[in-house]
Design an enzyme around this catalytic site. Sequence first.
Site, PDB file in Angstrom:
ATOM      1  N   GLU A   1       0.878  -1.172   0.000  1.00 32.73           N
ATOM      2  CA  GLU A   1       0.000   0.000   0.000  1.00 32.73           C
ATOM      3  C   GLU A   1       0.906   1.209   0.000  1.00 32.73           C
ATOM      4  O   GLU A   1       1.752   1.354   0.887  1.00 32.73           O
ATOM      5  CB  GLU A   1      -0.901  -0.004   1.228  1.00 32.73           C
ATOM      6  CG  GLU A   1      -1.865   1.163   1.256  1.00 32.73           C
ATOM      7  CD  GLU A   1      -2.272   1.545   2.651  1.00 32.73           C
ATOM      8  OE1 GLU A   1      -2.234   2.750   2.959  1.00 32.73           O
ATOM      9  OE2 GLU A   1      -2.609   0.649   3.436  1.00 32.73           O
TER      10      GLU A   1
ATOM     11  N   CYS B   1      -3.447   7.220   5.434  1.00 31.40           N
ATOM     12  CA  CYS B   1      -3.369   6.929   4.004  1.00 31.40           C
ATOM     13  C   CYS B   1      -4.672   7.243   3.292  1.00 31.40           C
ATOM     14  O   CYS B   1      -4.703   7.332   2.069  1.00 31.40           O
ATOM     15  CB  CYS B   1      -2.970   5.478   3.787  1.00 31.40           C
ATOM     16  SG  CYS B   1      -3.870   4.315   4.814  1.00 31.40           S
TER      17      CYS B   1
END
Length: 526
Positions: free
Chosen positions: A264, A301
């Site tokens: 990620e 994020c």
Amino acid sequence: MPDIIGHNYIGGARSAAGTVTLYSHDASSGEALPYPFYQATPGEVDAAAQAAAQAYPTFRNLSAERRAHFLEAIAAQLDALGSDFIELVTRETALPNARILGERGRTSGQLRLFAQVLRRGDFLAARIDRAQPDRQPLPRADIRQYRLGVGPVAVFGASNFPLAFSTAGGDTAAALAAGCPVVFKAHSGHMASAEQVADAIIRAAELTGMPKGVFNMIYGAGVGAALVKHPAIQAVGFTGSLKGGRALCDMAAARPQPIPVFAEMSSINPVLLLPQALALRGERIAAELAASVLLGCGQFCTKPGLVIGVRSPAFSAFTVHLAAQLAEQPPQTMLNAQTLASYHNGVTALLAHPGITHLSGQALQPRQAQPQLLRADASLLIEADPVLQEEVFGPATVLVEVADRYELLQALNGLHGQLTATLIGEPSDLQSHADVLPLLEQKVGRVLFNGYPTGVEVCDAMVHGGPYPATSDARGTSVGSLAIERFLRPVCYQNCPDELLPEALQNANPLGIARLVDGRSSRESL
């Protein structure tokens, strides 16, 4: 709290063969904490990977119930850590006590969720096509399939979630649930916290009789490359920067035996503000959006890094409200000096671009992060200018005003892959902009309606992933029970004697596993 000794964890023992020492720091003062951590030597990296490889045959063959009990034991050990542990984590990260307490609950909750997945048995994806000896023109063999763990997994700790995406975090939990021993690379920003969690994992492993080497942890700069290249490692879990994740992907692909990296990496998480919603509740949306941008000092994020609206008096009024919301916020301490420097560099790069102007925010400070609001020309998004595609990790967001619905679709086409996209709209907005959803489905892993992307629920249906560069593999997720699938692979058995089959595929189905038998779901024996 036990003494922090800074030794690497290898095969159930502690090791400090090297002479290079590292120090974690107080995130607020910058002061080094009084605990030396010993950088793993090449030999220790090799030993950790070999320990995981030796544990794999035993660990993957343990029953799902045994592995579930192990995960629950880790959760119990984490929950039992005292207030001194919470204070240590807050000192290393500058995150408040309430946030760390909540994150610990999420971390132990993830472990218990995967224990439930193991007991359900659906992760095995058992499929059975029984023999058809009389089929014409050719008979069919008995063919059965299920999934097993790929082998030892290297996991890299994330900076912004010292618990939930770190030592006993989602990647570790998913790998262990899949039957894969873990070699964990501790993040340099919170090594003391990592040691305390690793101790909890080791205690749980000993209490539940897990094989030595089921969990290993190493410290150090540069040791990650050697870990990814080690032939015993069969998959990698990573949460971090695009640069770091891409480097790991390239290393893994260049191995004699390439392996998957589930990384990620980068997302700007666009929020689309539709006209009727702005006209009815623009001021409230500004306050809600500001709260999402500022949450955790923007160190999520899923922070909304891009806000898109159609030109109108309502959007102009919203812009004024959002600018005022961000302007009045005090500066915040970030996770560490490196994260703050990266934030400053990102904001500076945006401001240096001729198509971007500054709307709100105090001058950048040397020790804390000031919230920033910027405006970018729609042409930068339409033309996919790289300046708007790069995530700025911290409390900043960029406004883009498009002329009309046609330009909105052009702008969305210019987006790279994202973790999330959000639609803020009234029912009439969503109906009149129905063609936006199919476009977003191609760009993101999660589409939100009238909510904000910060805050990721840990559940069966969650997807925390998306097309590149949000992640390296859009088919997976790093949050939720589906995360286990990244560390499993299918194995097929043809005409295998029943007594040699895994229990989930045997005719008697002693575990009562749900299976697809001749195209029909069944828990019955054959």
